[in-house]
Design an enzyme around this catalytic site. Structure first.
Site, mmCIF file in Angstrom:
data_model
loop_
_atom_site.group_PDB
_atom_site.id
_atom_site.type_symbol
_atom_site.label_atom_id
_atom_site.label_comp_id
_atom_site.label_asym_id
_atom_site.label_seq_id
_atom_site.Cartn_x
_atom_site.Cartn_y
_atom_site.Cartn_z
ATOM 1 N N HIS A 308 17.396 -4.209 -50.157
ATOM 2 C CA HIS A 308 18.542 -3.440 -50.629
ATOM 3 C C HIS A 308 19.813 -4.214 -50.334
ATOM 4 O O HIS A 308 19.902 -4.886 -49.309
ATOM 5 C CB HIS A 308 18.594 -2.074 -49.921
ATOM 6 C CG HIS A 308 19.460 -1.102 -50.641
ATOM 7 N ND1 HIS A 308 20.813 -1.034 -50.447
ATOM 8 C CD2 HIS A 308 19.163 -0.175 -51.587
ATOM 9 C CE1 HIS A 308 21.313 -0.104 -51.243
ATOM 10 N NE2 HIS A 308 20.332 0.429 -51.943
ATOM 11 N N ASP A 366 12.720 3.620 -53.721
ATOM 12 C CA ASP A 366 11.791 3.550 -54.845
ATOM 13 C C ASP A 366 10.355 3.295 -54.425
ATOM 14 O O ASP A 366 9.443 3.423 -55.228
ATOM 15 C CB ASP A 366 12.221 2.435 -55.814
ATOM 16 C CG ASP A 366 13.536 2.775 -56.464
ATOM 17 O OD1 ASP A 366 13.702 3.939 -56.831
ATOM 18 O OD2 ASP A 366 14.393 1.892 -56.572
HETATM 19 N N1 ACO Z 1 10.807 -9.505 -52.345
HETATM 20 C C1 ACO Z 1 10.875 -10.776 -51.905
HETATM 21 N N2 ACO Z 1 12.006 -11.404 -51.548
HETATM 22 C C2 ACO Z 1 13.145 -10.674 -51.656
HETATM 23 C C3 ACO Z 1 13.158 -9.347 -52.096
HETATM 24 C C4 ACO Z 1 11.922 -8.738 -52.449
HETATM 25 N N3 ACO Z 1 11.877 -7.474 -52.873
HETATM 26 N N4 ACO Z 1 14.426 -8.886 -52.099
HETATM 27 C C5 ACO Z 1 15.194 -9.893 -51.687
HETATM 28 N N5 ACO Z 1 14.424 -10.997 -51.407
HETATM 29 C C6 ACO Z 1 14.885 -12.284 -50.874
HETATM 30 C C7 ACO Z 1 15.557 -13.092 -51.965
HETATM 31 O O1 ACO Z 1 14.645 -13.976 -52.592
HETATM 32 C C8 ACO Z 1 16.612 -13.848 -51.178
HETATM 33 O O2 ACO Z 1 15.982 -14.933 -50.546
HETATM 34 P P1 ACO Z 1 16.818 -16.309 -50.277
HETATM 35 O O3 ACO Z 1 17.935 -15.940 -49.344
HETATM 36 O O4 ACO Z 1 15.799 -17.215 -49.669
HETATM 37 O O5 ACO Z 1 17.310 -16.772 -51.618
HETATM 38 C C9 ACO Z 1 17.036 -12.868 -50.091
HETATM 39 O O6 ACO Z 1 15.901 -11.970 -49.902
HETATM 40 C C10 ACO Z 1 18.257 -12.024 -50.453
HETATM 41 O O7 ACO Z 1 18.026 -11.458 -51.737
HETATM 42 P P2 ACO Z 1 19.189 -11.156 -52.783
HETATM 43 O O8 ACO Z 1 18.582 -10.996 -54.135
HETATM 44 O O9 ACO Z 1 20.275 -12.170 -52.606
HETATM 45 O O10 ACO Z 1 19.716 -9.768 -52.229
HETATM 46 P P3 ACO Z 1 20.550 -8.727 -53.050
HETATM 47 O O11 ACO Z 1 21.282 -7.911 -52.054
HETATM 48 O O12 ACO Z 1 21.352 -9.407 -54.111
HETATM 49 O O13 ACO Z 1 19.434 -7.850 -53.823
HETATM 50 C C11 ACO Z 1 17.871 -6.205 -54.410
HETATM 51 C C12 ACO Z 1 19.027 -6.604 -53.472
HETATM 52 C C13 ACO Z 1 18.271 -6.415 -55.868
HETATM 53 C C14 ACO Z 1 17.563 -4.726 -54.216
HETATM 54 C C15 ACO Z 1 16.624 -7.082 -54.066
HETATM 55 O O14 ACO Z 1 16.243 -6.857 -52.727
HETATM 56 C C16 ACO Z 1 15.439 -6.800 -55.011
HETATM 57 O O15 ACO Z 1 15.367 -7.414 -56.090
HETATM 58 N N6 ACO Z 1 14.487 -5.878 -54.622
HETATM 59 C C17 ACO Z 1 13.395 -5.535 -55.474
HETATM 60 C C18 ACO Z 1 13.837 -4.520 -56.527
HETATM 61 C C19 ACO Z 1 14.096 -3.152 -55.934
HETATM 62 O O16 ACO Z 1 13.301 -2.598 -55.198
HETATM 63 N N7 ACO Z 1 15.255 -2.563 -56.322
HETATM 64 C C20 ACO Z 1 15.626 -1.215 -55.926
HETATM 65 C C21 ACO Z 1 16.870 -1.208 -55.109
HETATM 66 S S1 ACO Z 1 17.212 0.426 -54.541
HETATM 67 C C22 ACO Z 1 17.850 1.226 -55.880
HETATM 68 O O17 ACO Z 1 18.402 0.698 -56.794
HETATM 69 C C23 ACO Z 1 17.676 2.658 -55.868
#
Ligand code: ACO
Length: 431
Positions: A308, A366
């Site tokens: 998140h 979720d």
């Molecule tokens: N699985 C694996 N790796 C992940 C995940 C994941 N679910 N989420 C983040 N990471 C990693 C990224 O690859 C990144 O790694 P790096 O630093 O080596 O490049 C690091 O964690 C940070 O990730 P970002 O994408 O920069 O974090 P951001 O805050 O932009 O994204 C998000 C948050 C979009 C929710 C992300 O965690 C994600 O895509 N999760 C999966 C989708 C999801 O469950 N979304 C629902 C969110 S809650 C809602 O909307 C109600």
């Protein structure tokens, strides 16, 4: 918002600039950079708005480190256990918990608006019968502006109020109609003797051919899912609603924009993506393979329902839903549901894995909502529409707050331009 005596000093090309600092009632201080460009001739650069407050608000507060979510100061776990969805709607919209009379009046106003104009049925029939309910929802909610002309003038507080009530009242009806249309069943009219969540289940699952009784435990679980998704401060879809509305667009167009944004798998579409992922994993022994893929930099796969932008410790909504999932599955006699087993094992494996620990990746709301919704009988395509039904009150509350704010101005971010500089047009035969 109070402007403190504090300020930050920016040194740039031999000049210094004082940037005022605002102190919020909770959360980190905020640097006021509104005059920066006029004074210093520079922009700030913040793709994804990770360090940018786009507005001030009094509705929802999140402390991502503590895993705290407050609506108007009230913690989400107390609201989920003691309140119900329409009371939470009142709280979000008007700022205080209602008295018994205020609540009764509000419930009556919402209930009186649950039906949609009969002519709107024609819109549904224009969609392909296998259209995703989110596609239908975006279209039909946008089309409400073609029907409700008496609530389009955003400068009139009374019309804004009517639009707010209409949207909260009609979203479940439209979402249920989108579902019924997608499975070829007749539309089911709302029943105003049922509460909000129960009425939604009735409109989704009732058929004219037989009696349908809403199970009170399922309607309570539905109500809890609605409460938990109701608002989440300046997330992507809410910011979309605010940006769309900053141009003076009508409320139905703005909420349609919010629904479109919510659909993406990184946001509200994650609940559908999460359940599809659990199904793809299929059995506990395949979990290591998917964990390895999630950690592989060369593989775009992510664990859906994990991570998140704001919560870096725990998502308080996921905690409540995990308990709800256990209750609902026990009630339905499906505690040994293989998806739940995969989900629980996946959660434990990820929580103990150094990659997820280091990146502070925890299950989000979720992760469990999809399991509950599937157990209730919803197809995955309805997960995000249900999120939209719930989040409508958050969008509307933020929209009303924004329009009533005298500082409201059109949203217009700047950019870091990296393209070509001025050059002369080249005739086609010379390219
Ligand atoms: N699985 C694996 N790796 C992940 C995940 C994941 N679910 N989420 C983040 N990471 C990693 C990224 O690859 C990144 O790694 P790096 O630093 O080596 O490049 C690091 O964690 C940070 O990730 P970002 O994408 O920069 O974090 P951001 O805050 O932009 O994204 C998000 C948050 C979009 C929710 C992300 O965690 C994600 O895509 N999760 C999966 C989708 C999801 O469950 N979304 C629902 C969110 S809650 C809602 O909307 C109600």
């Amino acid at each position: 918002m109070t402007e403190t005596q504090k300020s930050a000093t920016l040194s740039l090309k031999g000049e210094t600039y004082e940037l005022p600092i605002f102190s919020p009632t909770a959360g980190p201080d905020v640097l006021d950079i509104r005059k920066l460009y006029a004074q210093a001739g520079v922009f700030t650069y913040d793709p994804g708005f990770t360090s940018t407050a786009s507005c001030d608000s009094t509705i929802t507060y999140i402390d991502g480190g503590k895993g705290e979510l407050l609506h108007r100061g009230y913690p989400i776990d107390q609201l989920a256990s003691k309140s119900h969805f329409l009371e939470v709607c009142y709280l979000l919209l008007y700022g205080e918990l209602p008295t018994a009379t205020q609540l009764e009046d509000f419930e009556t106003r919402v209930t009186r608006h649950t039906m949609v104009h009969e002519q709107m049925h024609n819109f549904f029939r224009g969609f392909r019968r296998d259209a995703h309910p989110m596609a239908t929802l975006v279209g039909v909610v946008g089309a409400m502006s073609a029907f409700y002309h008496d609530s389009l003038d955003v400068t009139d507080p009374w019309q804004r109020e009517v639009a707010a009530i209409r949207l909260i009242a009609k979203l479940p009806t439209i979402a249920a109609m989108a579902y019924k249309y997608s499975i070829g069943q007749p539309f089911v009219y709302p029943r105003n003797d049922l509460d909000y969540g129960a009425n939604f289940l009735h409109m989704c699952f009732s058929v004219p051919a037989e009696e349908y009784h809403v199970n009170p435990i399922l309607s309570r679980a539905m109500d809890r899912i609605l409460i938990l998704h109701a608002d989440h401060e300046q997330n992507a879809s809410t910011s979309t609603v605010r940006l769309a509305s900053s141009s003076g667009a009508n409320p139905f167009a703005c909420i349609a924009a919010g629904i479109a944004c919510l659909w993406g798998p990184a946001h509200g579409g994650a609940n559908q993506a999460c359940l599809e992922m659990l199904k793809e994993i299929g059995s506990v022994d395949r979990i290591p393979e998917f964990i390895a893929r999630a950690k592989d930099k060369n593989d775009p796969f992510r664990l859906m329902g994990f991570g998140h932008r704001v919560y870096k410790n725990t998502d308080p909504r996921a905690k409540v839903l995990k308990q709800s999932a256990d209750e609902v599955l026990e009630l339905l006699g499906v505690e040994d549901n293989p998806l739940l087993q995969v989900a629980k094992e996946l959660e434990q494996t990820a929580l103990n894995d150094p990659y997820f620990i280091e990146k502070k990746l925890f299950p989000n709301v979720d992760f469990y909502s999809g399991i509950i919704l599937e157990a209730m009988g919803f197809p995955t395509s309805m997960f995000t529409p249900i999120f939209a039904v719930s989040r409508t009150v958050g969008w509307i509350s933020q929209w009303k707050e924004m329009i009533a704010d005298p500082q409201n101005k059109i949203g217009r971010p700047r950019q870091l331009y990296l393209g070509e500089t001025l050059r002369d047009y080249v005739d086609i035969e010379k390219r």
